[in-house]
Design a protein around this motif. Sequence first.
Motif, PDB file in Angstrom:
ATOM      1  N   GLN A 140      -1.606  -2.822  12.078  1.00 29.29           N
ATOM      2  CA  GLN A 140      -1.074  -3.283  10.804  1.00 29.29           C
ATOM      3  C   GLN A 140      -0.070  -2.267  10.296  1.00 29.29           C
ATOM      4  OE1 GLN A 140      -4.760  -3.876   8.569  1.00 29.29           O
ATOM      5  NE2 GLN A 140      -4.713  -6.060   9.046  1.00 29.29           N
ATOM      6  N   ALA A 141       0.526  -2.537   9.148  1.00 30.40           N
ATOM      7  CA  ALA A 141       1.620  -1.695   8.655  1.00 30.40           C
ATOM      8  C   ALA A 141       1.170  -0.250   8.460  1.00 30.40           C
ATOM      9  CB  ALA A 141       2.172  -2.277   7.352  1.00 30.40           C
ATOM     10  N   ARG A 142       0.005  -0.032   7.849  1.00 29.25           N
ATOM     11  CA  ARG A 142      -0.427   1.325   7.521  1.00 29.25           C
ATOM     12  C   ARG A 142      -1.639   1.808   8.305  1.00 29.25           C
ATOM     13  NH1 ARG A 142       0.151   1.747   0.887  1.00 29.25           N
ATOM     14  NH2 ARG A 142       2.390   1.260   0.781  1.00 29.25           N
ATOM     15  N   ASN A 143      -2.346   0.891   8.929  1.00 30.53           N
ATOM     16  CA  ASN A 143      -3.555   1.271   9.655  1.00 30.53           C
ATOM     17  C   ASN A 143      -3.875   0.185  10.677  1.00 30.53           C
ATOM     18  OD1 ASN A 143      -4.682  -0.817   8.071  1.00 30.53           O
ATOM     19  ND2 ASN A 143      -5.190   0.642   6.457  1.00 30.53           N
ATOM     20  N   LYS A 144      -5.048   0.265  11.262  1.00 29.31           N
ATOM     21  CA  LYS A 144      -5.497  -0.744  12.212  1.00 29.31           C
ATOM     22  C   LYS A 144      -6.790  -1.369  11.707  1.00 29.31           C
ATOM     23  CE  LYS A 144      -3.449   1.337  16.353  1.00 29.31           C
ATOM     24  NZ  LYS A 144      -3.709   1.812  17.736  1.00 29.31           N
ATOM     25  N   GLN A 145      -6.892  -2.679  11.835  1.00 26.81           N
ATOM     26  CA  GLN A 145      -8.083  -3.398  11.402  1.00 26.81           C
ATOM     27  C   GLN A 145      -8.986  -3.666  12.604  1.00 26.81           C
ATOM     28  OE1 GLN A 145      -9.434  -4.524   8.397  1.00 26.81           O
ATOM     29  NE2 GLN A 145     -11.137  -5.002   9.785  1.00 26.81           N
ATOM     30  N   PRO A 146     -10.232  -3.156  12.589  1.00 22.82           N
ATOM     31  CA  PRO A 146     -11.136  -3.437  13.705  1.00 22.82           C
ATOM     32  C   PRO A 146     -11.660  -4.874  13.666  1.00 22.82           C
ATOM     33  CG  PRO A 146     -12.245  -2.098  12.060  1.00 22.82           C
ATOM     34  CD  PRO A 146     -10.819  -2.236  11.612  1.00 22.82           C
ATOM     35  N   TYR A 147     -11.778  -5.443  14.842  1.00 19.76           N
ATOM     36  CA  TYR A 147     -12.365  -6.772  15.022  1.00 19.76           C
ATOM     37  C   TYR A 147     -13.469  -6.671  16.067  1.00 19.76           C
ATOM     38  CZ  TYR A 147      -8.717  -9.464  12.553  1.00 19.76           C
ATOM     39  OH  TYR A 147      -7.898 -10.015  11.607  1.00 19.76           O
ATOM     40  N   LEU A 148     -14.517  -7.450  15.891  1.00 16.55           N
ATOM     41  CA  LEU A 148     -15.552  -7.589  16.906  1.00 16.55           C
ATOM     42  C   LEU A 148     -15.317  -8.890  17.649  1.00 16.55           C
ATOM     43  CD1 LEU A 148     -18.164  -6.632  18.267  1.00 16.55           C
ATOM     44  CD2 LEU A 148     -19.446  -7.832  16.481  1.00 16.55           C
ATOM     45  N   VAL A 149     -15.138  -8.791  18.960  1.00 15.59           N
ATOM     46  CA  VAL A 149     -14.932  -9.962  19.813  1.00 15.59           C
ATOM     47  C   VAL A 149     -16.274 -10.340  20.419  1.00 15.59           C
ATOM     48  CG1 VAL A 149     -13.716 -10.890  21.811  1.00 15.59           C
ATOM     49  CG2 VAL A 149     -12.588  -9.197  20.341  1.00 15.59           C
ATOM     50  N   THR A 150     -16.642 -11.614  20.287  1.00 11.30           N
ATOM     51  CA  THR A 150     -17.910 -12.101  20.821  1.00 11.30           C
ATOM     52  C   THR A 150     -17.707 -13.449  21.496  1.00 11.30           C
ATOM     53  OG1 THR A 150     -18.609 -13.396  18.884  1.00 11.30           O
ATOM     54  CG2 THR A 150     -19.095 -11.029  18.849  1.00 11.30           C
TER      55      THR A 150
END
Length: 228
Positions: free
Chosen positions: A104-114
Amino acid sequence: MTGRLHVQRLPLARLLPALTSAAPPIESPNMAPRQPVSAIRMAQGRMTLSPLFWGLTPPWLKVLDHAPHCARAETLSKRAMFQEAFNARRCVIPVSGFYVWKPQARNKQPYLVTHVQRTPLLLGALWCRYHTTLTTYTDSTALISVPANACLSSLTDRLPVVIAPEDVTTWLDPSTDPDQLTPLLMPAPLELLGAFPVSRHVNNPAFQSPSCAHPVGPMLRWTVPQEL
């Protein structure tokens, strides 16, 4: 490239009835490389579950921090570090999910893939053995990554390869011709995987709360357009 796993409450006996295991899988809501992870291998013609060090450490590797935790599928037959293991020493790592980070613009968003039905996933991997003495050794592993499918490519460009339960015996069998494995090294079917955003607490590998896997937004999943 996946660097964290979610391993919790895996009904492996139901998924793989042929599996023999003396111990339950190592569990963690936020498992990072450089520590043991449970993997399924063929031993004397039987599927067995045993711990491996997550980070491939061939005998000639001098710096442990250089041990790769992932190997690109496109390089398996080209890089000496992976070629021998791919030809004869393959395994699967059972997980309930894995984490990816969306830039993302300022950071990274964690996602859980299932799995969209939240059933276990079997991630394709390699393993190797490093003898420290004539009688002692360390077994280690690296996941295999493939390009992300169209559903999840907005989150990351690479995902671990997912081996279907019906293909596990072929994948694990060391006598399988590597050419037969090429069709398995493909992005996951569009409808198989989903992903939802989770707390940034997961960025810290020391954070081991079950809340790592709590959604903070809706699941991203493949939907088939309705015909008018």
